[in-house]
Design an enzyme around this catalytic site. Structure first.
Site, PDB file in Angstrom:
ATOM      1  N   CYS A  32     -10.507  77.517 132.092  1.00 29.05           N
ATOM      2  CA  CYS A  32     -10.299  78.669 132.916  1.00 29.05           C
ATOM      3  C   CYS A  32     -11.049  79.764 132.129  1.00 29.05           C
ATOM      4  O   CYS A  32     -11.461  79.685 131.254  1.00 29.05           O
ATOM      5  CB  CYS A  32      -8.809  78.684 132.984  1.00 29.05           C
ATOM      6  SG  CYS A  32      -7.987  77.298 133.134  1.00 29.05           S
TER       7      CYS A  32
ATOM      8  N   ARG B 198     -16.913  77.605 134.749  1.00 27.03           N
ATOM      9  CA  ARG B 198     -16.041  77.160 133.620  1.00 27.03           C
ATOM     10  C   ARG B 198     -14.941  76.516 134.259  1.00 27.03           C
ATOM     11  O   ARG B 198     -14.264  75.716 133.777  1.00 27.03           O
ATOM     12  CB  ARG B 198     -15.614  78.290 132.839  1.00 27.03           C
ATOM     13  CG  ARG B 198     -16.866  79.003 132.280  1.00 27.03           C
ATOM     14  CD  ARG B 198     -16.017  80.088 131.255  1.00 27.03           C
ATOM     15  NE  ARG B 198     -15.109  79.827 130.368  1.00 27.03           N
ATOM     16  CZ  ARG B 198     -15.198  79.614 129.276  1.00 27.03           C
ATOM     17  NH1 ARG B 198     -16.422  79.674 128.746  1.00 27.03           N
ATOM     18  NH2 ARG B 198     -14.321  79.141 128.384  1.00 27.03           N
TER      19      ARG B 198
ATOM     20  N   TRP C  22      -8.739  75.996 136.262  1.00 29.03           N
ATOM     21  CA  TRP C  22      -8.644  74.515 136.381  1.00 29.03           C
ATOM     22  C   TRP C  22      -7.747  74.002 136.134  1.00 29.03           C
ATOM     23  O   TRP C  22      -6.959  74.198 134.934  1.00 29.03           O
ATOM     24  CB  TRP C  22     -10.130  74.160 135.158  1.00 29.03           C
ATOM     25  CG  TRP C  22     -10.498  72.808 135.518  1.00 29.03           C
ATOM     26  CD1 TRP C  22     -11.501  72.401 136.293  1.00 29.03           C
ATOM     27  CD2 TRP C  22     -10.003  71.612 134.708  1.00 29.03           C
ATOM     28  NE1 TRP C  22     -11.546  70.961 136.098  1.00 29.03           N
ATOM     29  CE2 TRP C  22     -10.814  70.542 134.888  1.00 29.03           C
ATOM     30  CE3 TRP C  22      -8.963  71.377 133.677  1.00 29.03           C
ATOM     31  CZ2 TRP C  22     -10.485  69.067 134.454  1.00 29.03           C
ATOM     32  CZ3 TRP C  22      -8.658  70.440 133.013  1.00 29.03           C
ATOM     33  CH2 TRP C  22      -9.382  69.162 133.749  1.00 29.03           C
TER      34      TRP C  22
ATOM     35  N   ASN D  70      -5.481  80.963 129.076  1.00 32.22           N
ATOM     36  CA  ASN D  70      -6.367  79.797 129.055  1.00 32.22           C
ATOM     37  C   ASN D  70      -5.606  78.884 127.832  1.00 32.22           C
ATOM     38  O   ASN D  70      -5.229  79.709 126.853  1.00 32.22           O
ATOM     39  CB  ASN D  70      -7.631  80.205 128.500  1.00 32.22           C
ATOM     40  CG  ASN D  70      -8.532  80.773 129.750  1.00 32.22           C
ATOM     41  OD1 ASN D  70      -8.013  80.814 130.808  1.00 32.22           O
ATOM     42  ND2 ASN D  70      -9.698  81.161 129.430  1.00 32.22           N
ATOM     43  N   GLY D  71      -5.620  77.680 127.963  1.00 29.14           N
ATOM     44  CA  GLY D  71      -4.957  76.982 126.820  1.00 29.14           C
ATOM     45  C   GLY D  71      -3.774  76.089 127.456  1.00 29.14           C
ATOM     46  O   GLY D  71      -3.475  76.003 128.682  1.00 29.14           O
TER      47      GLY D  71
ATOM     48  N   GLU E 231     -25.883  58.024 130.108  1.00 27.60           N
ATOM     49  CA  GLU E 231     -26.064  59.438 130.597  1.00 27.60           C
ATOM     50  C   GLU E 231     -26.625  59.555 131.882  1.00 27.60           C
ATOM     51  O   GLU E 231     -26.253  60.371 132.847  1.00 27.60           O
ATOM     52  CB  GLU E 231     -27.183  60.224 129.674  1.00 27.60           C
ATOM     53  CG  GLU E 231     -27.289  61.468 129.936  1.00 27.60           C
ATOM     54  CD  GLU E 231     -26.359  62.557 130.228  1.00 27.60           C
ATOM     55  OE1 GLU E 231     -25.228  62.064 130.147  1.00 27.60           O
ATOM     56  OE2 GLU E 231     -26.551  63.735 130.699  1.00 27.60           O
TER      57      GLU E 231
ATOM     58  N   LYS F  46     -24.608  61.418 135.037  1.00 27.76           N
ATOM     59  CA  LYS F  46     -25.241  62.406 135.832  1.00 27.76           C
ATOM     60  C   LYS F  46     -24.949  62.091 137.433  1.00 27.76           C
ATOM     61  O   LYS F  46     -24.445  62.820 138.106  1.00 27.76           O
ATOM     62  CB  LYS F  46     -26.729  62.516 135.512  1.00 27.76           C
ATOM     63  CG  LYS F  46     -27.206  63.277 134.311  1.00 27.76           C
ATOM     64  CD  LYS F  46     -26.854  64.728 134.261  1.00 27.76           C
ATOM     65  CE  LYS F  46     -25.660  64.868 133.642  1.00 27.76           C
ATOM     66  NZ  LYS F  46     -25.310  64.980 132.150  1.00 27.76           N
TER      67      LYS F  46
ATOM     68  N   GLU G  38     -21.108  62.243 138.235  1.00 22.85           N
ATOM     69  CA  GLU G  38     -20.475  63.803 138.341  1.00 22.85           C
ATOM     70  C   GLU G  38     -20.885  64.453 139.311  1.00 22.85           C
ATOM     71  O   GLU G  38     -19.968  65.126 139.978  1.00 22.85           O
ATOM     72  CB  GLU G  38     -20.452  64.255 137.071  1.00 22.85           C
ATOM     73  CG  GLU G  38     -21.735  64.635 136.387  1.00 22.85           C
ATOM     74  CD  GLU G  38     -21.858  65.239 134.926  1.00 22.85           C
ATOM     75  OE1 GLU G  38     -20.880  65.718 134.462  1.00 22.85           O
ATOM     76  OE2 GLU G  38     -22.668  65.013 134.322  1.00 22.85           O
TER      77      GLU G  38
ATOM     78  N   HIS H 225     -22.457  39.220 130.426  1.00 21.42           N
ATOM     79  CA  HIS H 225     -21.131  39.111 130.052  1.00 21.42           C
ATOM     80  C   HIS H 225     -20.068  39.531 130.893  1.00 21.42           C
ATOM     81  O   HIS H 225     -18.804  39.988 130.612  1.00 21.42           O
ATOM     82  CB  HIS H 225     -20.816  39.814 128.673  1.00 21.42           C
ATOM     83  CG  HIS H 225     -21.704  39.148 127.539  1.00 21.42           C
ATOM     84  ND1 HIS H 225     -21.703  37.795 127.123  1.00 21.42           N
ATOM     85  CD2 HIS H 225     -22.727  39.426 127.013  1.00 21.42           C
ATOM     86  CE1 HIS H 225     -22.420  37.683 126.125  1.00 21.42           C
ATOM     87  NE2 HIS H 225     -23.096  38.670 125.974  1.00 21.42           N
TER      88      HIS H 225
ATOM     89  N   LYS I 277     -17.062  73.465 133.092  1.00 26.75           N
ATOM     90  CA  LYS I 277     -18.254  73.608 131.993  1.00 26.75           C
ATOM     91  C   LYS I 277     -17.603  73.465 130.481  1.00 26.75           C
ATOM     92  O   LYS I 277     -18.364  72.976 129.738  1.00 26.75           O
ATOM     93  CB  LYS I 277     -19.154  74.842 132.181  1.00 26.75           C
ATOM     94  CG  LYS I 277     -20.433  74.726 131.481  1.00 26.75           C
ATOM     95  CD  LYS I 277     -21.368  73.885 131.897  1.00 26.75           C
ATOM     96  CE  LYS I 277     -22.738  73.846 131.150  1.00 26.75           C
ATOM     97  NZ  LYS I 277     -23.438  72.622 131.333  1.00 26.75           N
TER      98      LYS I 277
HETATM   99  C1  F6R Z   1     -21.609  66.233 131.497  1.00 25.86           C
HETATM  100  C2  F6R Z   1     -21.094  67.306 130.443  1.00 25.86           C
HETATM  101  C3  F6R Z   1     -19.897  66.799 129.764  1.00 25.86           C
HETATM  102  C4  F6R Z   1     -20.091  67.673 128.414  1.00 25.86           C
HETATM  103  C5  F6R Z   1     -18.621  67.269 127.934  1.00 25.86           C
HETATM  104  C6  F6R Z   1     -18.670  68.201 126.211  1.00 25.86           C
HETATM  105  O1  F6R Z   1     -22.627  66.590 132.157  1.00 25.86           O
HETATM  106  O2  F6R Z   1     -21.807  68.388 130.263  1.00 25.86           O
HETATM  107  O3  F6R Z   1     -19.555  65.608 129.823  1.00 25.86           O
HETATM  108  O4  F6R Z   1     -21.078  67.120 127.595  1.00 25.86           O
HETATM  109  O5  F6R Z   1     -17.595  67.904 128.250  1.00 25.86           O
HETATM  110  O6  F6R Z   1     -19.063  69.382 126.300  1.00 25.86           O
HETATM  111  P1  F6R Z   1     -19.622  70.129 125.014  1.00 25.86           P
HETATM  112  O7  F6R Z   1     -21.020  69.577 125.023  1.00 25.86           O
HETATM  113  O8  F6R Z   1     -19.761  71.374 125.455  1.00 25.86           O
HETATM  114  O9  F6R Z   1     -18.889  69.950 123.811  1.00 25.86           O
END
Ligand code: F6R
Length: 608
Positions: A2, A27, A74, A100-101, A481, A485, A488, A504, A603
């Site tokens: 948040c 965020r 969030w 936040n938290g 990865e 991508k 998400e 398997h 984020k």
């Molecule tokens: C996906 C993505 C997330 C972050 C994860 C960890 O595109 O960005 O999977 O990698 O939430 O976040 P950080 O790297 O900020 O600790």
């Protein structure tokens, strides 16, 4: 996760709060709200959805006033709804708080407050804070806040106002970042300095268990024992990138195209070519200890976890270290022995990820050396690690990480090179690696010129509902990865697998409706990857390969190919992920998805 912004000064608070919310929206973004006080009265507006929805609502109801607080949410406790959006108020609608938290003991507190006659309006944990302050309030918001936070268990960054305390904003921190922004006869509070960019670069970061009282005439900071503190003012030199997508349709696309520069920033000034080694200033304070480290445990989440998985192969190849990689949220459940010869390396773009912070605390308790690779300067993880390296990739606003991932891979290679050169790696090997690292920006640029081909392929594959991504060795995390991508940002089901695991189990999924993306390099895994591709083709599965340039055997075996330039096998993930980022981007775009702000994501993930 948040976002919080607060203001007190001579200007109208509402436009400043809304502008700040827009900067924080990446965020967390399922609802938003603001509270402004004027002439002893509190006005609160909240809306489900984006900040633009709140703005529309606010226009219908103009809010005068020179101090206020705002929040973008969030959801954790309670669905996204107007009632659950912050700010939350006390029973008399005089006190407003944003938080936040997570308040872990909120159910006990709520029960106690209900018994005392408080009326709750939301399902959130945060609302108890407003009522606790109300309980202690006797005309002094600062004192009431101090008493209220003594009762809270969990993590918090809180900003509060009282309609009757003229232009005063009180903030407090435990575990969730909150900073003070210093203007001319005006002060700001924010969970992230980025929210304050147009207004001030002068900030003071609060540490855990510190609070501050802001008023246009000045501010003071205390600890939770009510003792005054003096703190340094920092100058945050950040560019206002959020204002400008620089002609790109989305931040994600802009950030994919910024990769050549971000990669260069990761190694600029950090290569000592005539010694075949890297130089990482942030690790120098612990260099002696680092030379003797025997075991490295990498902890991270999501995309950073996949960077960590690549890191395992990189460190194992360049150094003598025994390397383990753990998803940060699982780390505390392991019974790992650690001592002074163990280093724990936390990878985090945001530097705020709660799971990674929890893993660091656990590792600290066990006596390990704690290292970090973080993009956000001064972030929580940067502060609690013993030493570390910044990515310098610049801000990333697209929620799906792209340029910081490739930057993490480069920084990990530099760290492994540094340690490896103390542990037997030769000058010749170090020099070859350095030459290959220096070529990466140009090679990524070359992939980016192939964008029309990748877009066309993505459009052809956008019809499918499920995908398998496979790779071996360093291409295995790349496959994971690539799948992340795609899922998400396009909401398409995609599974990343080590290619050898396919037989398997997952191979039973393969048919003409279940395509596979195979990541293949010209390395020791090539022949086995080719066999796996043939196994898929034999079951009518469509195969798209991301492959090193020029292999006719791949071109013959697969339905479609995206070619990437060849580099050393250790660095190939930096190149191989780029077409997969674009593939996910163009599929999401063709489906009309909200690419920069995918549903349910945020984020910075500041809750466990
Ligand atoms: C996906 C993505 C997330 C972050 C994860 C960890 O595109 O960005 O999977 O990698 O939430 O976040 P950080 O790297 O900020 O600790």
């Amino acid at each position: 996760m948040c976002g919080i912004i607060g203001y007190c000064g001579d200007k109208a608070a509402r436009p400043i709060l809304l502008d700040g919310l827009k900067r924080l929206e990446y965020r967390g973004y399922d609802s938003a709200g603001l509270a402004v006080a004027d002439q002893g009265k509190l006005a609160v507006v909240r809306a489900v959805g984006k900040v633009s929805d709140l703005e529309k609502k606010g226009i219908a109801r103009p809010l005068p006033g020179h101090f206020g607080i705002a929040h973008t949410r969030w959801a954790t406790h309670g669905r996204p709804s107007e009632e659950n959006a912050h700010p939350h108020c006390d029973c008399r609608m005089e006190i407003a708080i944003v938080h936040n938290g997570i308040i872990e003991n909120y159910l006990d507190l709520k029960e106690e407050l209900l018994a005392k006659g408080h009326a709750f309006r939301s399902e959130t944990d945060s609302e108890v804070i407003a009522h606790l302050i109300e309980e202690s309030y006797d005309g002094d918001l600062e004192k009431a806040m101090l008493r209220a936070v003594q009762r809270l268990e969990g993590t918090f960054g809180i900003a509060a106002i009282h309609a009757g305390s003229d232009r005063q904003v009180v903030i407090v921190r435990r575990g969730s970042p909150i900073i003070i922004g210093i203007g001319n006869n005006e002060f700001f509070a924010a969970s992230d300095a980025g929210a304050l960019l147009p207004y001030t670069q002068k900030v003071i970061s609060l540490n855990d268990d510190e609070m501050a009282v802001l008023h246009p005439a000045g501010y003071h900071i205390k600890n939770l024992n009510n003792e005054f503190l003096q703190k340094e003012i920092e100058i945050r030199e950040t560019r206002d990138d959020l204002a400008d997508k620089k002609g790109y349709e989305h931040f994600m696309l802009k950030e994919i195209f910024e990769q050549p520069e971000a990669i260069e920033n990761a190694f600029r000034g950090r290569l000592i070519e005539n010694e075949g080694v890297s130089k990482l200033g942030g690790l120098e304070p612990v260099l002696e200890r680092l030379k003797n480290v025997k075991k490295l445990v990498i902890v991270s989440c999501g995309t950073s976890y996949y960077a960590g998985l690549c890191g395992r192969y990189i460190f194992e190849s360049l150094s003598e270290l025994h390397v383990e990689v753990d998803v940060a949220s699982e780390f505390r459940y392991r019974k790992l022995k650690m001592d002074a010869n163990t280093a724990v390396l936390a990878l985090s773009q945001s530097g705020e990820t709660a799971d990674t912070i929890a893993a660091i605390r656990e590792a600290k308790r066990k006596g390990a050396l704690i290292l970090g690779v973080v993009n956000v300067v001064g972030s929580a993880i940067a502060q609690i690690t013993d030493a570390g390296v910044y990515n310098h990739a610049g801000p990333e606003y697209g929620v799906a990480s792209t340029k910081i991932y490739t930057s993490q891979l480069v920084v990990l290679t530099l760290m492994a090179l540094l340690i490896g050169r103390y542990q037997g790696l030769s000058f010749t090997e170090g020099s070859a690696l350095i030459q290959a690292i220096k070529k990466l920006p140009r090679q990524v640029k070359k992939i980016l010129t192939d964008i029309e081909h990748i877009k066309k392929i993505a459009q052809e594959y956008a019809q499918y509902k499920d995908f398998l991504f496979i790779g071996r060795q360093l291409n295995y995390p790349t496959a994971m990865e690539g799948a992340l991508k795609l899922k998400e940002i396009s909401y398409i089901h995609a599974e990343g697998y080590p290619a050898g695991e396919m037989k398997h189990g997952p191979i039973s999924l393969i048919d003409e409706n279940f395509p596979t993306v195979a990541v293949v390099s010209q390395d020791s895994t090539f022949d086995k990857m080719l066999s796996n591709i043939q196994e898929i083709k034999a079951r009518n599965g469509r195969v798209l390969a991301v492959a090193s340039e020029g292999s006719s055997r791949i071109a013959d075996a697969c339905d479609d190919v995206i070619w990437v330039p060849e580099t050393l096998p250790l660095l190939q993930p930096v190149l191989n992920i780029v077409p997969l980022q674009l593939f996910a981007y163009f599929i999401a775009r063709s489906k009309g998805c909200d690419i920069d702000k995918p549903r349910n994501l945020a984020k910075a993930v500041t809750v466990e």
